[in-house]
Scaffold this active site. Structure first.
Site, PDB file in Angstrom:
ATOM      1  N   SER A   1      71.510  -8.957  49.779  1.00  0.00           N
ATOM      2  CA  SER A   1      72.449 -10.074  49.959  1.00  0.00           C
ATOM      3  C   SER A   1      73.875  -9.564  50.153  1.00  0.00           C
ATOM      4  CB  SER A   1      72.361 -11.074  48.810  1.00  0.00           C
ATOM      5  OG  SER A   1      72.351 -10.444  47.570  1.00  0.00           O
TER       6      SER A   1
ATOM      7  N   CYS B   1      61.539 -14.103  39.815  1.00  0.00           N
ATOM      8  CA  CYS B   1      62.809 -14.635  40.268  1.00  0.00           C
ATOM      9  C   CYS B   1      63.720 -15.024  39.102  1.00  0.00           C
ATOM     10  CB  CYS B   1      62.490 -15.852  41.110  1.00  0.00           C
ATOM     11  SG  CYS B   1      63.875 -16.735  41.738  1.00  0.00           S
TER      12      CYS B   1
ATOM     13  N   CYS C   1      60.338 -20.852  43.194  1.00  0.00           N
ATOM     14  CA  CYS C   1      61.770 -20.654  43.014  1.00  0.00           C
ATOM     15  C   CYS C   1      62.488 -20.837  44.352  1.00  0.00           C
ATOM     16  CB  CYS C   1      61.993 -19.258  42.456  1.00  0.00           C
ATOM     17  SG  CYS C   1      63.699 -18.838  42.280  1.00  0.00           S
TER      18      CYS C   1
ATOM     19  N   SER D   1      72.791 -12.121  44.971  1.00  0.00           N
ATOM     20  CA  SER D   1      72.069 -11.816  43.737  1.00  0.00           C
ATOM     21  C   SER D   1      72.667 -10.628  42.995  1.00  0.00           C
ATOM     22  CB  SER D   1      70.629 -11.479  44.088  1.00  0.00           C
ATOM     23  OG  SER D   1      70.630 -10.353  44.957  1.00  0.00           O
TER      24      SER D   1
END
Ligand SMILES: Nc1ncnc2c1ncn2[C@@H]1O[C@H](COP(=O)(O)OP(=O)(O)OP(=O)(O)O)[C@@H](O)[C@H]1O
Length: 426
Positions: free
Chosen positions: A58, A251, A145, A53
């Site tokens: 991440s 999101c 999402c 992201s």
């Protein structure tokens, strides 16, 4: 001037959305038999894709995986298009995120790819959510999402590993864990979604609606890490995202400081009365039901006491309020969830059909302390069996501001069993 700017912005967004709708691409789909063959964890050389992201979680997940002997690559999903029509790309959150993903991937020596899922996000998450907001229900797009986009549209596009005929593993930086339960008779294993070590960051609530086949392929490299440890690791390894603040906002849509204002670009104002539920008196006016959530201070001008939202009446387009944040009508003990989906669809917990019910733990919003509850099945129609079912969830203690439209998720200890949308409370 303000309304002209708003009109221009609406026009821009409509064009962005139309553009997004024109984009279309396909890749290989994964069949259920291929999924069944999936092992418990990737072997050296297995194909693993990490969803990145541009955030620190991440990035560190990618770094942890890069230290293993996998065939690792990264994917950044663009799900929202804020490009300015003039081509200046001002205020374009996704571009900054994509740059950060590329920087981290360069440092880790990973190939990375941008995938445009804005059409899917619009049709599978945002538009259905808009319809809910319009009628005064408060949806949770982040849960959908995860189900529809990350563990839905994206997974459908991840390729099969040609050499092993295994579905690609999909890793995310979610704080969640995974376990397996193996049947003694058949030796068939099923994946379990579990709470992570860092209970403060636990994101199993947001993942509670993903499918078993999606979970089967999921990897959560941060299962045993705490957020402070993740930041430390990011600093230690010089990842450019180390200091990035945690993401807020829904999101992919990104940060929205005035969420009501953002929504009003998509929903036409629909003024209606604010009514004192106790007296029936109209005490104010609202611009649209979506501007309020249950339990919120309605900020009605000229009132001696603060008035809190207890109900949104879609039929009368009215907001009902009561005085004081602790008024008894702001509390409820029973939640009705007509379409609850267990992650193991065919295997609901024992006891839900017995008069005693099943004793489980409930969260009806993110980050709340789980509450003990008794869960029973009711009014089940034959066709809904096996996929979703109607549940009555009775909490051990009264719950404040339970909001129809929000997600009710259930756990058995650390094991997240599934979730459904709250229809009504009492
Ligand atoms: N645009 C995106 N493209 C690909 N994967 C994404 C994207 N947004 C989120 N993810 C994946 O979903 C995970 C959880 O996303 P969430 O929005 O909750 O961010 P987060 O917990 O703040 O994590 P991060 O610090 O990585 O942004 C991310 O860690 C990442 O793996």
């Amino acid at each position: 001037m303000a309304s002209m700017l708003k009109l221009a912005s609406m026009f821009r967004r409509q064009i962005c959305m139309r553009r997004a709708a024109q984009r279309y691409f396909t890749r290989s789909f994964v069949t259920s038999s291929e999924l069944q063959a999936q092992a418990h964890s990737p072997k050296p050389g297995d194909k693993v894709v990490i969803g990145m992201s541009g955030g620190v979680d991440s990035s560190v997940s990618a770094m942890l995986l890069a230290n293993q002997d996998y065939d690792l690559s990264a994917v950044y999903m663009r799900n929202w298009d804020t490009r300015d029509e003039s081509g200046t790309d001002k205020g374009c959150e996704w571009e900054k995120d994509w740059e950060d993903v590329q920087l981290v991937c360069k440092k880790l020596g990973l190939p990375c790819e941008l995938i445009d899922l804005s059409k899917e996000y619009w049709t599978r998450v945002f538009e259905p959510s808009l319809r809910q907001w319009e009628v005064g229900v408060s949806p949770n797009p982040d849960v959908w999402c995860n189900r529809e986009i990350k563990f839905g549209a994206l997974l459908e596009r991840l390729p099969i590993n040609a050499s092993s005929n295994q579905a690609t593993w999909f890793a995310t930086g979610h704080y969640a864990s995974k376990g397996w339960s193996t049947s003694h008779e058949t030796q068939y294993s099923r994946p379990k979604l579990l709470r992570p070590r860092d209970k403060n960051k636990d994101q199993t609530y947001f993942l509670s609606a993903i499918s078993e086949s999606g979970l089967r392929r999921a990897l959560f490299p941060l299962a045993n890490s705490t957020k402070p440890e993740v930041r430390e690791l990011a600093k230690k390894y010089g990842l450019s995202t180390a200091e990035r603040p945690d993401s807020v906002g829904i999101c992919f849509v990104g940060e929205r400081t005035r969420f009501g204002g953002f929504l009003s670009e998509y929903i036409t104002p629909k003024p209606g009365p604010i009514v004192n539920k106790l007296t029936g008196e109209v005490i104010g006016e609202h611009e649209g039901l979506w501007n309020f959530t249950i339990g919120q201070n309605a900020r009605v001008a000229g009132m001696k006491e603060k008035m809190f939202v207890v109900k949104k009446d879609a039929e009368k387009n009215a907001i009902l309020v009561v005085p004081g944040s602790k008024h008894e009508s702001l509390f409820s003990t029973v939640l009705n969830v007509p379409e609850f989906t267990w992650i193991w669809k065919d295997s609901p917990p024992h006891g839900i059909d017995s008069p005693e019910g099943a004793t489980l733990e409930l969260a009806h919003r993110y980050r709340m302390s789980p509450v003990k509850c008794v869960v029973r099945r009711y009014q089940d129609s034959p066709e809904s069996q096996g996929s979703s079912m109607s549940l009555k969830i009775e909490c051990q203690s009264p719950q404040q501001a339970v909001t129809p439209g929000q997600v009710a998720a259930l756990w058995d200890g650390d094991w997240c069993l599934g979730s459904g949308i709250i229809e009504s409370t009492s």
